[in-house]
Design a protein around this motif. Structure first.
Motif, PDB file in Angstrom:
ATOM      1  N   ILE A 211      -3.921   1.847  -2.410  1.00  0.00           N
ATOM      2  CA  ILE A 211      -3.158   2.962  -2.984  1.00  0.00           C
ATOM      3  C   ILE A 211      -4.020   4.213  -3.004  1.00  0.00           C
ATOM      4  O   ILE A 211      -5.202   4.154  -3.380  1.00  0.00           O
ATOM      5  CB  ILE A 211      -2.693   2.633  -4.411  1.00  0.00           C
ATOM      6  CG1 ILE A 211      -1.774   1.402  -4.403  1.00  0.00           C
ATOM      7  CG2 ILE A 211      -1.960   3.805  -5.034  1.00  0.00           C
ATOM      8  CD1 ILE A 211      -1.425   0.889  -5.784  1.00  0.00           C
ATOM      9  N   ASP A 212      -3.435   5.328  -2.595  1.00  0.00           N
ATOM     10  CA  ASP A 212      -4.129   6.608  -2.673  1.00  0.00           C
ATOM     11  C   ASP A 212      -4.607   6.815  -4.117  1.00  0.00           C
ATOM     12  O   ASP A 212      -3.794   6.789  -5.046  1.00  0.00           O
ATOM     13  CB  ASP A 212      -3.161   7.729  -2.264  1.00  0.00           C
ATOM     14  CG  ASP A 212      -3.796   9.097  -2.354  1.00  0.00           C
ATOM     15  OD1 ASP A 212      -3.694   9.712  -3.425  1.00  0.00           O
ATOM     16  OD2 ASP A 212      -4.389   9.540  -1.351  1.00  0.00           O
TER      17      ASP A 212
ATOM     18  N   GLY B 149       0.814  -1.203   0.000  1.00  0.00           N
ATOM     19  CA  GLY B 149       0.000   0.000   0.000  1.00  0.00           C
ATOM     20  C   GLY B 149       0.849   1.255   0.000  1.00  0.00           C
ATOM     21  O   GLY B 149       2.038   1.218   0.334  1.00  0.00           O
ATOM     22  N   PHE B 150       0.225   2.368  -0.397  1.00  0.00           N
ATOM     23  CA  PHE B 150       0.924   3.653  -0.474  1.00  0.00           C
ATOM     24  C   PHE B 150      -0.096   4.745  -0.189  1.00  0.00           C
ATOM     25  O   PHE B 150      -1.053   4.921  -0.949  1.00  0.00           O
ATOM     26  CB  PHE B 150       1.521   3.836  -1.867  1.00  0.00           C
ATOM     27  CG  PHE B 150       2.529   4.941  -1.983  1.00  0.00           C
ATOM     28  CD1 PHE B 150       3.869   4.666  -2.139  1.00  0.00           C
ATOM     29  CD2 PHE B 150       2.134   6.268  -1.931  1.00  0.00           C
ATOM     30  CE1 PHE B 150       4.808   5.686  -2.254  1.00  0.00           C
ATOM     31  CE2 PHE B 150       3.054   7.296  -2.045  1.00  0.00           C
ATOM     32  CZ  PHE B 150       4.400   7.002  -2.205  1.00  0.00           C
ATOM     33  N   LEU B 151       0.088   5.478   0.920  1.00  0.00           N
ATOM     34  CA  LEU B 151      -0.827   6.537   1.309  1.00  0.00           C
ATOM     35  C   LEU B 151      -0.052   7.802   1.645  1.00  0.00           C
ATOM     36  O   LEU B 151       1.104   7.737   2.077  1.00  0.00           O
ATOM     37  CB  LEU B 151      -1.647   6.124   2.542  1.00  0.00           C
ATOM     38  CG  LEU B 151      -2.597   4.933   2.387  1.00  0.00           C
ATOM     39  CD1 LEU B 151      -3.212   4.600   3.744  1.00  0.00           C
ATOM     40  CD2 LEU B 151      -3.685   5.212   1.363  1.00  0.00           C
TER      41      LEU B 151
ATOM     42  N   ALA C 140      -6.678   0.919   6.113  1.00  0.00           N
ATOM     43  CA  ALA C 140      -5.661   0.430   5.177  1.00  0.00           C
ATOM     44  C   ALA C 140      -4.817  -0.662   5.812  1.00  0.00           C
ATOM     45  O   ALA C 140      -4.467  -1.654   5.157  1.00  0.00           O
ATOM     46  CB  ALA C 140      -4.773   1.585   4.721  1.00  0.00           C
ATOM     47  N   VAL C 141      -4.476  -0.509   7.096  1.00  0.00           N
ATOM     48  CA  VAL C 141      -3.719  -1.532   7.819  1.00  0.00           C
ATOM     49  C   VAL C 141      -4.494  -2.853   7.806  1.00  0.00           C
ATOM     50  O   VAL C 141      -3.933  -3.925   7.533  1.00  0.00           O
ATOM     51  CB  VAL C 141      -3.439  -1.086   9.268  1.00  0.00           C
ATOM     52  CG1 VAL C 141      -2.927  -2.252  10.104  1.00  0.00           C
ATOM     53  CG2 VAL C 141      -2.430   0.065   9.285  1.00  0.00           C
ATOM     54  N   ARG C 142      -5.785  -2.774   8.070  1.00  0.00           N
ATOM     55  CA  ARG C 142      -6.608  -3.991   8.075  1.00  0.00           C
ATOM     56  C   ARG C 142      -6.682  -4.617   6.684  1.00  0.00           C
ATOM     57  O   ARG C 142      -6.631  -5.839   6.528  1.00  0.00           O
ATOM     58  CB  ARG C 142      -8.021  -3.658   8.580  1.00  0.00           C
ATOM     59  CG  ARG C 142      -8.066  -3.119  10.001  1.00  0.00           C
ATOM     60  CD  ARG C 142      -9.491  -2.824  10.453  1.00  0.00           C
ATOM     61  NE  ARG C 142      -9.487  -2.184  11.764  1.00  0.00           N
ATOM     62  CZ  ARG C 142      -9.715  -0.889  11.972  1.00  0.00           C
ATOM     63  NH1 ARG C 142     -10.016  -0.091  10.942  1.00  0.00           N
ATOM     64  NH2 ARG C 142      -9.679  -0.391  13.199  1.00  0.00           N
ATOM     65  N   ARG C 143      -6.820  -3.767   5.675  1.00  0.00           N
ATOM     66  CA  ARG C 143      -7.011  -4.282   4.320  1.00  0.00           C
ATOM     67  C   ARG C 143      -5.751  -4.940   3.763  1.00  0.00           C
ATOM     68  O   ARG C 143      -5.831  -5.982   3.118  1.00  0.00           O
ATOM     69  CB  ARG C 143      -7.468  -3.145   3.393  1.00  0.00           C
ATOM     70  CG  ARG C 143      -8.902  -2.712   3.640  1.00  0.00           C
ATOM     71  CD  ARG C 143      -9.256  -1.450   2.876  1.00  0.00           C
ATOM     72  NE  ARG C 143      -9.146  -1.649   1.416  1.00  0.00           N
ATOM     73  CZ  ARG C 143      -9.199  -0.666   0.531  1.00  0.00           C
ATOM     74  NH1 ARG C 143      -9.309   0.601   0.951  1.00  0.00           N
ATOM     75  NH2 ARG C 143      -9.119  -0.922  -0.753  1.00  0.00           N
TER      76      ARG C 143
END
Length: 210
Positions: free
Chosen positions: A134-135, A109-111, A123-126
Motif C-alpha cells: 500500500i502506498d 495492493g494499492f498504488l 509491488a507485482v512481485r511482492r
C-alpha cells in the motif's frame, strides 16, 4: 545490449486501463522486466473477469475508474471467480475511501500512478508472494480519515441521483418510497456536512466513498 529473455516462469500480468496511451506505456515498461509478462490488456471493467479466465494472470493491475464496471467492483469479482489471481489497484486518485473499499474487495495492493515503474514491478512481485503493498502516504491518510460514514443504502441513493434524477425517479429505480429516499438523502447530506444532495454526492466521491 540484447534484451533479456523472460525466464521459464514469468509473472503473468493482466492490465486494465482505459487510457490507451497509459495502458501501452505501462505494458511496454513492465514487459521490459525480465520476470514479468503482460498477457492481457483491457480497456473496460466488465472485460476484466473474462480476460482473467482466458489468460489466467498471476496478478491483475486495475485502474479504478473504468467504463462498464469500476476496478473496485472487478476486484471483488476476481476474488470470487479467479481467486488465484492477486489484485493490485493502480489509480490516479489517491482517495482514502478508495483504499478501504479496495481492501474490502480483496485487493492485495494499492498504488498511485505517479510512482516509478520500478516500484510498480516490485509491488507485482511482492503481492505474488502474499504481501500486501500500500502506498504509505495513502495508508496514513486512510487511517486519519476514518471509515465511510454512509450506509450502503445512502450510497445507493446518492449514486442514483448523480444524473439529476428526481426523488420520484430514484424511488422508482431503487424500489423505495419517496419518503424513504428523502430520509436517506437528508441523512447523507448531514453526514457529509453539505447543503444539498449534489454537494453530498461530490463530497462522497471526493472521499472515495462512492
Amino acid at each position: 545490449m540484447p534484451r533479456e529473455h523472460h525466464p521459464a516462469k514469468s509473472i503473468r500480468v493482466l492490465l486494465a486501463e482505459d487510457q490507451g496511451m497509459m495502458r501501452g506505456a505501462l505494458a511496454l515498461l513492465l514487459g521490459m522486466e525480465a520476470d514479468i509478462e503482460v498477457v492481457a490488456q483491457v480497456a473496460a471493467g466488465d472485460a476484466i473477469v473474462d480476460a482473467a479466465l482466458t489468460r489466467r494472470p498471476d496478478v491483475a493491475l486495475l485502474d479504478i475508474e473504468l467504463p462498464g464496471k469500476s476496478g473496485l467492483d472487478a476486484a471483488a469479482d476476481l476474488r470470487d471467480q479467479v481467486p488465484d489471481c492477486r489484485v493490485l489497484i493502480l489509480t490516479t486518485f489517491g482517495r482514502p475511501g478508495y483504499l478501504r473499499r479496495a481492501m474490502e474487495a480483496g485487493a492485495a495492493g494499492f498504488l498511485v500512478k505517479d510512482g516509478p515503474v520500478e516500484e510498480l514491478a516490485e509491488a507485482v512481485r511482492r503481492v505474488l508472494t502474499g504481501e500486501t503493498v500500500i502506498d504509505p502516504v495513502l495508508a496514513a491518510a486512510a487511517l486519519s480519515a476514518g471509515p465511510n460514514p454512509l450506509t450502503a443504502r445512502e450510497c445507493d441513493v446518492l449514486n442514483a441521483s448523480a444524473d439529476g434524477a428526481t426523488v420520484a425517479d430514484i424511488a422508482d429505480r431503487l424500489h423505495l418510497s419517496e419518503s424513504t429516499v428523502r430520509n436517506y438523502l437528508s441523512s447523507a447530506i448531514g453526514k457529509t456536512g453539505t447543503r444539498n444532495r449534489m454537494e453530498a454526492m461530490r463530497e462522497a466521491r471526493q472521499q472515495g466513498w462512492l
